[in-house]
Design a protein around this motif. Structure first.
Motif, PDB file in Angstrom:
ATOM      1  N   SER A 103       2.779  -1.817  -4.094  1.00 25.56           N
ATOM      2  CA  SER A 103       1.396  -1.324  -4.127  1.00 25.56           C
ATOM      3  C   SER A 103       0.757  -2.323  -4.880  1.00 25.56           C
ATOM      4  O   SER A 103       0.828  -2.353  -6.329  1.00 25.56           O
ATOM      5  CB  SER A 103       1.299   0.068  -4.675  1.00 25.56           C
ATOM      6  OG  SER A 103       0.006   0.145  -5.110  1.00 25.56           O
ATOM      7  N   LYS A 111      -2.468  -9.108   1.477  1.00 27.34           N
ATOM      8  CA  LYS A 111      -1.851 -10.325   1.125  1.00 27.34           C
ATOM      9  C   LYS A 111      -2.599 -11.209  -0.137  1.00 27.34           C
ATOM     10  O   LYS A 111      -1.837 -11.288  -1.136  1.00 27.34           O
ATOM     11  CB  LYS A 111      -1.743 -11.425   2.401  1.00 27.34           C
ATOM     12  CG  LYS A 111      -1.162 -11.126   3.440  1.00 27.34           C
ATOM     13  CD  LYS A 111      -1.217 -11.937   4.681  1.00 27.34           C
ATOM     14  CE  LYS A 111      -2.870 -12.243   5.035  1.00 27.34           C
ATOM     15  NZ  LYS A 111      -3.438 -11.187   5.823  1.00 27.34           N
ATOM     16  N   LYS A 133       0.864  -1.273  -0.006  1.00 31.99           N
ATOM     17  CA  LYS A 133       0.020   0.063   0.078  1.00 31.99           C
ATOM     18  C   LYS A 133       0.810   1.166  -0.099  1.00 31.99           C
ATOM     19  O   LYS A 133       0.471   2.333   0.672  1.00 31.99           O
ATOM     20  CB  LYS A 133      -1.043   0.112   1.148  1.00 31.99           C
ATOM     21  CG  LYS A 133      -2.010  -1.259   1.393  1.00 31.99           C
ATOM     22  CD  LYS A 133      -3.161  -1.058   2.171  1.00 31.99           C
ATOM     23  CE  LYS A 133      -3.811  -2.393   2.576  1.00 31.99           C
ATOM     24  NZ  LYS A 133      -5.061  -2.192   3.137  1.00 31.99           N
ATOM     25  N   GLY A 146      -6.131  -7.354   6.349  1.00 34.97           N
ATOM     26  CA  GLY A 146      -6.265  -6.098   5.656  1.00 34.97           C
ATOM     27  C   GLY A 146      -4.749  -5.611   5.155  1.00 34.97           C
ATOM     28  O   GLY A 146      -5.221  -4.448   4.440  1.00 34.97           O
ATOM     29  N   VAL A 147      -3.875  -6.133   5.240  1.00 31.69           N
ATOM     30  CA  VAL A 147      -2.666  -5.634   4.774  1.00 31.69           C
ATOM     31  C   VAL A 147      -2.573  -5.719   3.317  1.00 31.69           C
ATOM     32  O   VAL A 147      -1.789  -5.228   2.289  1.00 31.69           O
ATOM     33  CB  VAL A 147      -1.242  -6.060   5.475  1.00 31.69           C
ATOM     34  CG1 VAL A 147      -1.342  -5.768   6.740  1.00 31.69           C
ATOM     35  CG2 VAL A 147      -1.128  -7.577   5.224  1.00 31.69           C
TER      36      VAL A 147
HETATM   37  N1  LIG Z   1      -4.630   1.404  -1.652  1.00 33.84           N
HETATM   38  C1  LIG Z   1      -4.522   0.189  -1.506  1.00 33.84           C
HETATM   39  N2  LIG Z   1      -5.436  -0.633  -0.995  1.00 33.84           N
HETATM   40  C2  LIG Z   1      -4.849  -2.101  -0.918  1.00 33.84           C
HETATM   41  C3  LIG Z   1      -3.604  -2.451  -1.465  1.00 33.84           C
HETATM   42  N3  LIG Z   1      -3.569  -3.626  -1.172  1.00 33.84           N
HETATM   43  C4  LIG Z   1      -4.821  -4.090  -0.885  1.00 33.84           C
HETATM   44  N4  LIG Z   1      -5.614  -3.197  -0.699  1.00 33.84           N
HETATM   45  C5  LIG Z   1      -6.952  -3.336  -0.109  1.00 33.84           C
HETATM   46  O1  LIG Z   1      -6.900  -3.590   1.218  1.00 33.84           O
HETATM   47  C6  LIG Z   1      -8.101  -4.525   1.749  1.00 33.84           C
HETATM   48  C7  LIG Z   1      -7.678  -5.686   2.196  1.00 33.84           C
HETATM   49  O2  LIG Z   1      -6.920  -6.676   1.159  1.00 33.84           O
HETATM   50  P1  LIG Z   1      -6.905  -8.215   1.328  1.00 33.84           P
HETATM   51  O3  LIG Z   1      -5.975  -8.656  -0.023  1.00 33.84           O
HETATM   52  O4  LIG Z   1      -8.026  -8.734   1.330  1.00 33.84           O
HETATM   53  O5  LIG Z   1      -6.231  -8.160   2.686  1.00 33.84           O
HETATM   54  P2  LIG Z   1      -5.539  -9.513   3.424  1.00 33.84           P
HETATM   55  O6  LIG Z   1      -4.142  -9.358   3.899  1.00 33.84           O
HETATM   56  O7  LIG Z   1      -5.611 -10.501   2.305  1.00 33.84           O
HETATM   57  O8  LIG Z   1      -6.465  -9.743   4.481  1.00 33.84           O
HETATM   58  P3  LIG Z   1      -7.069 -11.061   5.151  1.00 33.84           P
HETATM   59  O9  LIG Z   1      -7.444 -12.139   4.316  1.00 33.84           O
HETATM   60  O10 LIG Z   1      -8.125 -10.721   6.152  1.00 33.84           O
HETATM   61  O11 LIG Z   1      -5.861 -11.790   5.984  1.00 33.84           O
HETATM   62  C8  LIG Z   1      -8.976  -4.337   0.252  1.00 33.84           C
HETATM   63  O12 LIG Z   1      -9.975  -3.692   0.214  1.00 33.84           O
HETATM   64  C9  LIG Z   1      -7.814  -4.132  -0.847  1.00 33.84           C
HETATM   65  O13 LIG Z   1      -8.365  -3.834  -1.952  1.00 33.84           O
HETATM   66  C10 LIG Z   1      -2.739  -1.504  -2.023  1.00 33.84           C
HETATM   67  O14 LIG Z   1      -1.654  -1.727  -2.311  1.00 33.84           O
HETATM   68  N5  LIG Z   1      -3.024  -0.059  -1.908  1.00 33.84           N
END
Ligand SMILES: Nc1nc2c(ncn2[C@@H]2O[C@H](COP(=O)(O)OP(=O)(O)OP(=O)(O)O)[C@@H](O)[C@H]2O)c(=O)[nH]1
Ligand SMILES: [Mg+2]
Ligand SMILES: [Zn+2]
Length: 326
Positions: A173, A202, A143, A199-200
């Motif tokens: 990103s 992954k 991000k 939410g990071v």
């Molecule tokens: N602005 C921005 N948002 C991002 C980025 N990567 C992911 N997001 C957003 O962050 C939110 C969480 O992303 P996920 O990929 O579901 O996160 P996760 O780490 O897999 O979370 P869990 O499966 O719950 O462990 C989503 O709304 C994505 O669209 C990024 O690089 N930039």
């Protein structure tokens, strides 16, 4: 007199091939062998021999299977593991071991620069777990499209801290694609475990580097995540350029708490040069007088973040908590 032809002794259907277990669904295992996936069962005798394991075969295991005429397989040999991440079977303090993933080349800890902000405590727990299991560990700060000027100092500090400790750090990103190629290159040909707080990004990041994965994103529910860890099994996702990746939020709970208090400091690389200089050989670098680690911290040779992470993990070991991550 040898009456049987070789064909009769070993009919074509009775072939042995090597493969990797990519998914476990209880009684069936998906084994990637060559270009295909073979649904396989385990020979009964492994179950009897490995009574201390809740499951003799783990995702990531290199196996030999015998192909059956009906296109299923029988796992006839499990090759020695180079490493593994495991946890105790639920509900027992000294329970049976449950191997989550075997034969891992690297663990990637994913953090986001904002929303949620980086969590050094999480990072250090996973680094200790990886160090203790002899698994390479690396970091991604995702991000980066969200960075504001006031976030830069903290991010620069963390990047420098972990780079100096010898860990590889990437900035990405998933939204703009920046840094995604470097991350894809790093995963190619490797078996990688990707972990990080909810939410990071992954799953979004993995989808960005391998669109065919189609992982679900955006779910943020602590309750569901809890259920997911205990009920489903890890799976290896094959990457199109070679290698496998495991998307799991759960590695935090693996292994760290099975360490002895005196062992913990050995998994903090920057503590190691000081360990021999503590007054007491059993020093836990907490309250003991004449502690060289604490002195190094007071002299700014060890950062406050890392020293506090160390004390936090030490205290959770003392408390015998089995699930501090939740
Ligand atoms: N602005 C921005 N948002 C991002 C980025 N990567 C992911 N997001 C957003 O962050 C939110 C969480 O992303 P996920 O990929 O579901 O996160 P996760 O780490 O897999 O979370 P869990 O499966 O719950 O462990 C989503 O709304 C994505 O669209 C990024 O690089 N930039
Ligand atoms: Mg996810
Ligand atoms: Zn000490």
């Amino acid at each position: 007199m040898p009456a049987d032809t070789p064909e009769k002794i070993a009919p074509p259907a009775d072939q042995f091939v090597g493969g990797v277990v990519i998914r476990s669904t209880g009684s069936w295992y998906d084994v990637q062998a060559g270009g295909r996936v073979v649904k396989s069962k385990v020979r009964g005798k492994f179950r009897l021999e490995d009574q201390d394991l809740t499951n003799p075969v783990a995702v990531g295991d290199q196996v030999t299977i015998r192909l059956n005429p009906d296109d299923t397989g029988l796992i006839t040999a499990i090759h020695e593991r180079k490493n593994k991440l495991s946890r105790r079977a639920a509900g027992r303090r000294v329970g049976r071991e449950q191997v989550i993933v075997a034969n891992i080349d690297a663990v990637w800890i994913i953090q986001s620069v904002r929303l949620p902000r980086p969590n050094p405590g999480f990072i250090d727990r996973v680094l200790v777990t990886a160090e203790a299991h002899d698994i390479e560990a690396n970091l991604v700060f995702n991000k980066i499209d969200l960075i504001r000027p006031k976030d830069s100092d903290k991010l620069d500090f963390l990047v420098a801290l972990y780079t100096d400790l010898g860990y590889r750090v990437l900035l990405t990103s998933a939204k703009t694609g920046e840094g995604a190629e470097a991350f894809r290159d790093a995963l190619t040909g490797q078996t990688s475990v990707v972990t990080g707080p909810s939410g990071v990004g992954k799953s979004t990041l993995l989808n960005a580097i391998e669109p065919g994965l189609d992982l679900r994103t955006g779910e943020v529910s602590a309750k569901t995540r809890k259920g997911r860890h205990t009920t489903t099994h890890a799976a290896l996702f094959p990457l199109s350029d070679g290698g496998f990746v495991v998307d799991t939020p759960g590695i935090r709970e693996f292994g760290v708490l099975d360490l002895e208090p005196w062992e913990l400091s050995h998994h903090f690389p920057e503590f190691r040069p000081h360990l021999a200089h503590c007054r007491f050989p059993t020093c836990t670098h907490d309250h003991e007088p004449g502690c060289a680690v604490k002195e190094a911290y007071l002299n700014d040779e060890i950062t406050e973040e890392r020293y506090y992470s160390y004390l936090n993990i030490l205290h959770s070991i003392h408390l015998g908590e089995k699930d501090v991550g939740r």
